[in-house]
Scaffold this active site. Sequence first.
Site, PDB file in Angstrom:
ATOM      1  N   GLU A 197       4.772  -1.782   4.168  1.00 19.43           N
ATOM      2  CA  GLU A 197       5.999  -2.143   4.494  1.00 19.43           C
ATOM      3  C   GLU A 197       7.338  -1.063   3.915  1.00 19.43           C
ATOM      4  OE1 GLU A 197       3.685  -3.992   3.820  1.00 19.43           O
ATOM      5  OE2 GLU A 197       3.319  -5.416   5.282  1.00 19.43           O
TER       6      GLU A 197
ATOM      7  N   SER B 225       3.667  -0.819 -12.902  1.00 20.70           N
ATOM      8  CA  SER B 225       3.286  -2.452 -12.732  1.00 20.70           C
ATOM      9  C   SER B 225       2.872  -3.458 -12.488  1.00 20.70           C
ATOM     10  CB  SER B 225       2.248  -2.403 -11.200  1.00 20.70           C
ATOM     11  OG  SER B 225       2.512  -1.447  -9.811  1.00 20.70           O
TER      12      SER B 225
ATOM     13  N   GLN C  91      -0.616   5.045 -15.453  1.00 24.18           N
ATOM     14  CA  GLN C  91       0.730   4.896 -14.906  1.00 24.18           C
ATOM     15  C   GLN C  91       0.883   3.519 -15.444  1.00 24.18           C
ATOM     16  OE1 GLN C  91       1.195   4.954 -10.997  1.00 24.18           O
ATOM     17  NE2 GLN C  91       3.911   5.465 -11.363  1.00 24.18           N
TER      18      GLN C  91
ATOM     19  N   GLU D  79       5.394  11.145  -7.078  1.00 23.55           N
ATOM     20  CA  GLU D  79       4.445  10.507  -6.754  1.00 23.55           C
ATOM     21  C   GLU D  79       4.096  10.509  -5.606  1.00 23.55           C
ATOM     22  OE1 GLU D  79       4.607   6.243  -6.910  1.00 23.55           O
ATOM     23  OE2 GLU D  79       1.548   5.584  -7.102  1.00 23.55           O
TER      24      GLU D  79
ATOM     25  N   SER E 124      -4.813   1.806 -12.614  1.00 29.54           N
ATOM     26  CA  SER E 124      -5.530   3.072 -12.325  1.00 29.54           C
ATOM     27  C   SER E 124      -6.571   3.848 -13.752  1.00 29.54           C
ATOM     28  CB  SER E 124      -5.326   3.994 -11.048  1.00 29.54           C
ATOM     29  OG  SER E 124      -5.192   3.106  -9.994  1.00 29.54           O
TER      30      SER E 124
HETATM   31  C1  FAD Z   1      -5.575   1.489  -5.601  1.00 27.89           C
HETATM   32  C2  FAD Z   1      -4.473   1.253  -6.088  1.00 27.89           C
HETATM   33  C3  FAD Z   1      -3.943   2.166  -7.305  1.00 27.89           C
HETATM   34  C4  FAD Z   1      -3.219   1.727  -7.907  1.00 27.89           C
HETATM   35  N1  FAD Z   1      -2.628   2.613  -8.723  1.00 27.89           N
HETATM   36  C5  FAD Z   1      -1.365   2.043 -10.409  1.00 27.89           C
HETATM   37  C6  FAD Z   1      -1.060   2.766 -11.562  1.00 27.89           C
HETATM   38  O1  FAD Z   1      -2.192   3.603 -11.326  1.00 27.89           O
HETATM   39  N2  FAD Z   1      -0.437   2.532 -11.691  1.00 27.89           N
HETATM   40  C7  FAD Z   1       0.555   1.391 -11.596  1.00 27.89           C
HETATM   41  O2  FAD Z   1       1.586   1.445 -12.144  1.00 27.89           O
HETATM   42  N3  FAD Z   1       0.152   0.751 -10.015  1.00 27.89           N
HETATM   43  C8  FAD Z   1      -0.470   1.506  -9.407  1.00 27.89           C
HETATM   44  N4  FAD Z   1      -0.881   0.405  -7.797  1.00 27.89           N
HETATM   45  C9  FAD Z   1      -0.202  -0.878  -7.773  1.00 27.89           C
HETATM   46  C10 FAD Z   1       0.818  -0.639  -6.430  1.00 27.89           C
HETATM   47  O3  FAD Z   1       2.130   0.534  -6.907  1.00 27.89           O
HETATM   48  C11 FAD Z   1       1.223  -1.510  -6.274  1.00 27.89           C
HETATM   49  O4  FAD Z   1       0.630  -2.566  -5.976  1.00 27.89           O
HETATM   50  C12 FAD Z   1       2.884  -1.465  -4.994  1.00 27.89           C
HETATM   51  O5  FAD Z   1       3.447  -0.955  -5.516  1.00 27.89           O
HETATM   52  C13 FAD Z   1       2.913  -3.094  -4.596  1.00 27.89           C
HETATM   53  O6  FAD Z   1       3.332  -4.173  -5.344  1.00 27.89           O
HETATM   54  P1  FAD Z   1       2.987  -5.485  -5.323  1.00 27.89           P
HETATM   55  O7  FAD Z   1       1.234  -4.961  -5.528  1.00 27.89           O
HETATM   56  O8  FAD Z   1       3.464  -5.406  -6.114  1.00 27.89           O
HETATM   57  O9  FAD Z   1       3.305  -6.392  -4.109  1.00 27.89           O
HETATM   58  P2  FAD Z   1       4.473  -6.696  -3.740  1.00 27.89           P
HETATM   59  O10 FAD Z   1       5.714  -5.448  -4.036  1.00 27.89           O
HETATM   60  O11 FAD Z   1       4.400  -8.325  -4.266  1.00 27.89           O
HETATM   61  O12 FAD Z   1       4.801  -6.418  -2.508  1.00 27.89           O
HETATM   62  C14 FAD Z   1       3.480  -7.212  -1.549  1.00 27.89           C
HETATM   63  C15 FAD Z   1       3.344  -7.543   0.027  1.00 27.89           C
HETATM   64  O13 FAD Z   1       4.820  -7.916   0.072  1.00 27.89           O
HETATM   65  C16 FAD Z   1       5.620  -6.763   1.011  1.00 27.89           C
HETATM   66  N5  FAD Z   1       6.936  -6.389   0.496  1.00 27.89           N
HETATM   67  C17 FAD Z   1       7.657  -6.594  -0.512  1.00 27.89           C
HETATM   68  N6  FAD Z   1       8.598  -6.197  -0.599  1.00 27.89           N
HETATM   69  C18 FAD Z   1       9.171  -5.843   0.211  1.00 27.89           C
HETATM   70  C19 FAD Z   1      10.286  -5.566   0.732  1.00 27.89           C
HETATM   71  N7  FAD Z   1      11.496  -5.541   0.263  1.00 27.89           N
HETATM   72  N8  FAD Z   1      10.653  -5.630   2.077  1.00 27.89           N
HETATM   73  C20 FAD Z   1       9.081  -5.771   3.332  1.00 27.89           C
HETATM   74  N9  FAD Z   1       8.405  -6.106   2.816  1.00 27.89           N
HETATM   75  C21 FAD Z   1       8.099  -5.941   1.286  1.00 27.89           C
HETATM   76  C22 FAD Z   1       4.591  -5.744   0.375  1.00 27.89           C
HETATM   77  O14 FAD Z   1       5.058  -4.790   1.436  1.00 27.89           O
HETATM   78  C23 FAD Z   1       3.606  -6.564   0.749  1.00 27.89           C
HETATM   79  O15 FAD Z   1       3.169  -5.764   1.969  1.00 27.89           O
HETATM   80  C24 FAD Z   1      -1.713   0.862  -7.571  1.00 27.89           C
HETATM   81  C25 FAD Z   1      -1.859  -0.185  -6.703  1.00 27.89           C
HETATM   82  C26 FAD Z   1      -3.489   0.058  -5.862  1.00 27.89           C
HETATM   83  C27 FAD Z   1      -4.009  -0.732  -4.302  1.00 27.89           C
END
Ligand code: FAD
Length: 413
Positions: A379, A135, A132, A250, A167
């Site tokens: 969050e 992100s 997928q 998902e 992933s």
């Molecule tokens: C083990 C693992 C596997 C993954 N596998 C995939 C994959 O296969 N494909 C893929 O596309 N993605 C994958 N991801 C990505 C995952 O979907 C994102 O990490 C997740 O959606 C969070 O986005 P971000 O890391 O950009 O954090 P951000 O969205 O930048 O968030 C950073 C911090 O700000 C907080 N925050 C953000 N917006 C708000 C809000 N509106 N209100 C309050 N707090 C907020 C968040 O909760 C977090 O603490 C994976 C992640 C992990 C950890």
Amino acid sequence: MDFNDTPEEAAFRAEARTWLEANAELRGPDDDAPIMGENLSDENVAAAQAWQKKKADAGWACITWPKEYGGRGATPMENVIWNEEQARFKTPGDIFSIGIGMCGPTVMAHGTPEQQARWIPKLLSGEEVWCQLFSEPSAGSDLAGLRTTAVKDGDEWVVNGQKIWTSGAQICEWGILVVRTDPTVVKHAGLSYFVVNMKSPGIEIRPITQINKAQGFNEVFFTDVRIPDDQRLSEVGNGWSVALTTLMNERQSIGSGMGVGSLEDLVEFAEGIELDGKPAIEDTAVRERIADYVTKARGLKNTSLRTLTALSKGLPPGPEASMGKLVGAVLQQEAASFAMDLAGASGALLDDEVTPDGAAWQERYLSLPGLRIAGGTDEILRNIIAERVMGLPSDARADKGVAFKDIPTGPPQ
Ligand SMILES: Cc1cc2nc3c(=O)[nH]c(=O)nc-3n(C[C@H](O)[C@H](O)[C@H](O)COP(=O)(O)OP(=O)(O)OC[C@H]3O[C@@H](n4cnc5c(N)ncnc54)[C@H](O)[C@@H]3O)c2cc1C
């Protein structure tokens, strides 16, 4: 809500158990449950594909998929029963959860008959593994803020940009990809959805090493990658609604996957380890702590059964899956931390030679922060619960009604 198997469910359980007993070995106390996505050696991938093929040949693969797509048309409750039964056996790590849980259902909902015929059978049989590509470095929770672009060139699209946290990208044939095809409209309206061949020229996959040294996910760079237009799902500009289909699947698959299995392991661990010269399980404080975790886990299980009951009556899933993931991930993390405390000084080590549990609890503890982020952070899940369960005002959205290209991205240059 009835906690016991109906006669039909009991028959299904017996049939599943009979097939599993004939085709797999029972899991022993020292056979750790495989950790999804982290053990991706060539042998592990081959073993997972062979197990998927065996299930597909016998009609046990993708059991909730409709029969017309090779599934069994099983109910959500039968899926829980299958997972409970399969968990008792030694099976290879699951490398298909994204493909089967999210990509397949999205292709079924939005693909043309040709696209479905091309991708679904090999996804089902495990021959082709999917990932997928959603992100990006600045678009995770706010997925609609993504910046990877696709520009039409004849019968193809030319893709440039970067994805992250993908992933399993290193072992996949296909990926689902959301890109920006029109920056002049509001952010949700300018997206399109493609299926991309991961071996295409211009795709570079760089593994990210995790805290436990595993390399489960990757950065993926796109430089002038060409995707034929017939690999687009749905209309140009309709990518957000296709992505929502993927995300709903998902959330459901992650939320309903939280079990109490790890707590049974915790009881076994506390029985096997000594505290003050006696098995730790005989210590009142240890028993109280485990009982507390088990009580919470049972509450969670009953909550997820409510979702399943609603689904089996044809009702839409409620916010229970969000609650299940939020509470379940924290609970598992606390339980793993407690097991490491019980192990004393060796609990701090990540060395399967010297730790009493083969470092399994440490491995689990170190992988759990990821679960609290993947598929919706704590969050974001709290926001969903606040808005949809408690009816609180929705999150402030400063970019509402603004064309994507006009959204401020930082101080003026
Ligand atoms: C083990 C693992 C596997 C993954 N596998 C995939 C994959 O296969 N494909 C893929 O596309 N993605 C994958 N991801 C990505 C995952 O979907 C994102 O990490 C997740 O959606 C969070 O986005 P971000 O890391 O950009 O954090 P951000 O969205 O930048 O968030 C950073 C911090 O700000 C907080 N925050 C953000 N917006 C708000 C809000 N509106 N209100 C309050 N707090 C907020 C968040 O909760 C977090 O603490 C994976 C992640 C992990 C950890």
